[in-house]
Write a protein that holds these residues in place. Structure first.
Motif, PDB file in Angstrom:
ATOM      1  N   LEU A   8       0.828  -1.201   0.000  1.00  0.00           N
ATOM      2  CA  LEU A   8       0.000   0.000   0.000  1.00  0.00           C
ATOM      3  C   LEU A   8       0.863   1.252   0.000  1.00  0.00           C
ATOM      4  CD1 LEU A   8      -2.600  -1.038   2.749  1.00  0.00           C
ATOM      5  CD2 LEU A   8      -2.796  -1.323   0.275  1.00  0.00           C
ATOM      6  N   SER A   9       0.354   2.316  -0.609  1.00  0.00           N
ATOM      7  CA  SER A   9       1.035   3.604  -0.583  1.00  0.00           C
ATOM      8  C   SER A   9       0.832   4.245   0.789  1.00  0.00           C
ATOM      9  CB  SER A   9       0.458   4.527  -1.661  1.00  0.00           C
ATOM     10  OG  SER A   9      -0.898   4.847  -1.354  1.00  0.00           O
ATOM     11  N   GLU A  15      -0.596   7.049   1.449  1.00  0.00           N
ATOM     12  CA  GLU A  15      -1.964   7.558   1.519  1.00  0.00           C
ATOM     13  C   GLU A  15      -2.951   6.424   1.817  1.00  0.00           C
ATOM     14  OE1 GLU A  15       0.635  10.339  -0.184  1.00  0.00           O
ATOM     15  OE2 GLU A  15       0.232   8.294  -0.892  1.00  0.00           O
ATOM     16  N   GLU A  16      -2.735   5.263   1.230  1.00  0.00           N
ATOM     17  CA  GLU A  16      -3.602   4.118   1.477  1.00  0.00           C
ATOM     18  C   GLU A  16      -3.446   3.606   2.912  1.00  0.00           C
ATOM     19  OE1 GLU A  16      -3.964   2.075  -2.949  1.00  0.00           O
ATOM     20  OE2 GLU A  16      -2.116   1.807  -1.786  1.00  0.00           O
ATOM     21  N   SER A  76      -5.308   5.930   5.149  1.00  0.00           N
ATOM     22  CA  SER A  76      -6.740   5.634   5.005  1.00  0.00           C
ATOM     23  C   SER A  76      -7.103   4.378   5.794  1.00  0.00           C
ATOM     24  CB  SER A  76      -7.098   5.450   3.526  1.00  0.00           C
ATOM     25  OG  SER A  76      -8.462   5.115   3.374  1.00  0.00           O
ATOM     26  N   LEU A  77      -6.224   3.384   5.757  1.00  0.00           N
ATOM     27  CA  LEU A  77      -6.425   2.151   6.520  1.00  0.00           C
ATOM     28  C   LEU A  77      -6.480   2.456   8.017  1.00  0.00           C
ATOM     29  CD1 LEU A  77      -6.514  -0.985   6.600  1.00  0.00           C
ATOM     30  CD2 LEU A  77      -4.014  -0.941   6.639  1.00  0.00           C
ATOM     31  N   GLY A 117      -7.596  -4.372   3.024  1.00  0.00           N
ATOM     32  CA  GLY A 117      -6.247  -4.044   2.590  1.00  0.00           C
ATOM     33  C   GLY A 117      -5.143  -4.682   3.407  1.00  0.00           C
TER      34      GLY A 117
END
Length: 277
Positions: A3-4, A6-7, A10-11, A53
């Motif tokens: 994941l980036s 930003e991801e 968000s997680l 994720g």
């Protein structure tokens, strides 16, 4: 797939919406070393597969879940089962849970593992505090685009396992008459156990114990500025030292036999991390 940044944020945000818990210290439990969960005042158990994720554990010896609760007055976020490279994950995927802990506010982490002794003065059932490591053909979780808000591009690795806290743990362990060594851990990819030649190489390079996890986790935590210590249970002599063949059943058996002193050592580590974070 990793994941980036930003991801990952968000997680973390989605996790906080569903789980109102602010952990102070993280704990990663290795194979056969999860008896300490019975001592935790549990608030919630969250299987990895319930977190969008999040990679999941496929090793039958790892439950693959977060345990949130309080141990000895400390709010802990426990990984009951880790992720491994040999499961097919990239290095960045393996450390996804550790990054999540950092984003949730964890200041220190105790890593634990069951491993093979390379140092001939060590014996199964004893413990080793990791003071440094060697990654052998192991991909760095920092490879690729840098997450500038989490790490620098070229982080220092001179004190991955906090020397100050590790020395305090060693001192307290001796007071409790817990046999503990300090040594160098070498991570291999696995899942096969190491060969006789590889163990000879590991000893030549300065390793005292070998395993299939932990080093890249500590690397990532250190890069993010998280105080880290690591406890190894020496479950067997590494390949070629004795005549016996190695098996995961024996690893689990010795891990479970070491339950009481391991729990004492883990609680010492938790106390020292809390005091220094």
């Amino acid at each position: 797939m990793s994941l980036s940044y930003e991801e990952l944020v968000s997680l973390k945000d989605e996790f906080q919406k569903k789980h109102l818990f602010s952990p102070e210290i993280g704990i990663v439990l290795g194979s056969g070393l999860d008896s300490i969960v019975d001592q935790i005042e549990i608030e919630e158990i969250i299987p990895y597969q319930e977190i969008p994720g999040m990679p999941v554990s496929t090793n039958k010896m790892h439950k693959g879940q977060f345990v949130l609760g309080t141990l000895d007055g400390v709010k802990v976020m426990v990984m009951q089962g880790r992720l491994h490279l040999y499961e097919g994950y990239e290095a960045k995927e393996v450390v996804t849970p550790h990054i999540l802990m950092k984003l949730l506010g964890v200041k220190g982490v105790v890593l634990t593992n069951a491993c093979g002794a390379v140092n001939l003065s060590y014996h199964p059932g004893e413990f080793m505090l990791i003071e440094d490591h060697i990654c052998f053909e192991v991909e760095s979780p920092l490879k690729g685009p840098n997450m500038d808000k989490l790490t620098t591009r070229f982080p220092d690795m001179s004190d991955i396992y906090s020397k100050e806290i590790t020395n305090c743990i060693e001192k307290e362990a001796k007071k409790e008459s817990i046999p503990v060594h300090k040594g160098v851990f070498m991570q291999f990819v696995g899942p096969q156990f190491e060969t006789k030649a590889e163990i000879k190489m590991a000893r030549t390079l300065g390793a005292d114990a070998v395993g299939m996890s932990t080093a890249i986790e500590a690397l990532m935590l250190s890069a993010m500025g998280v105080k880290t210590v690591a406890l190894s249970v020496l479950t067997n002599m590494a390949c070629g030292i004795l005549e016996e063949k190695l098996s995961d059943e024996d690893v689990i058996r010795i891990s479970k036999q070491s339950k009481e002193p391991f729990e004492k050592l883990l609680r010492i580590a938790l106390k020292e991390l809390k005091q220094h974070c």
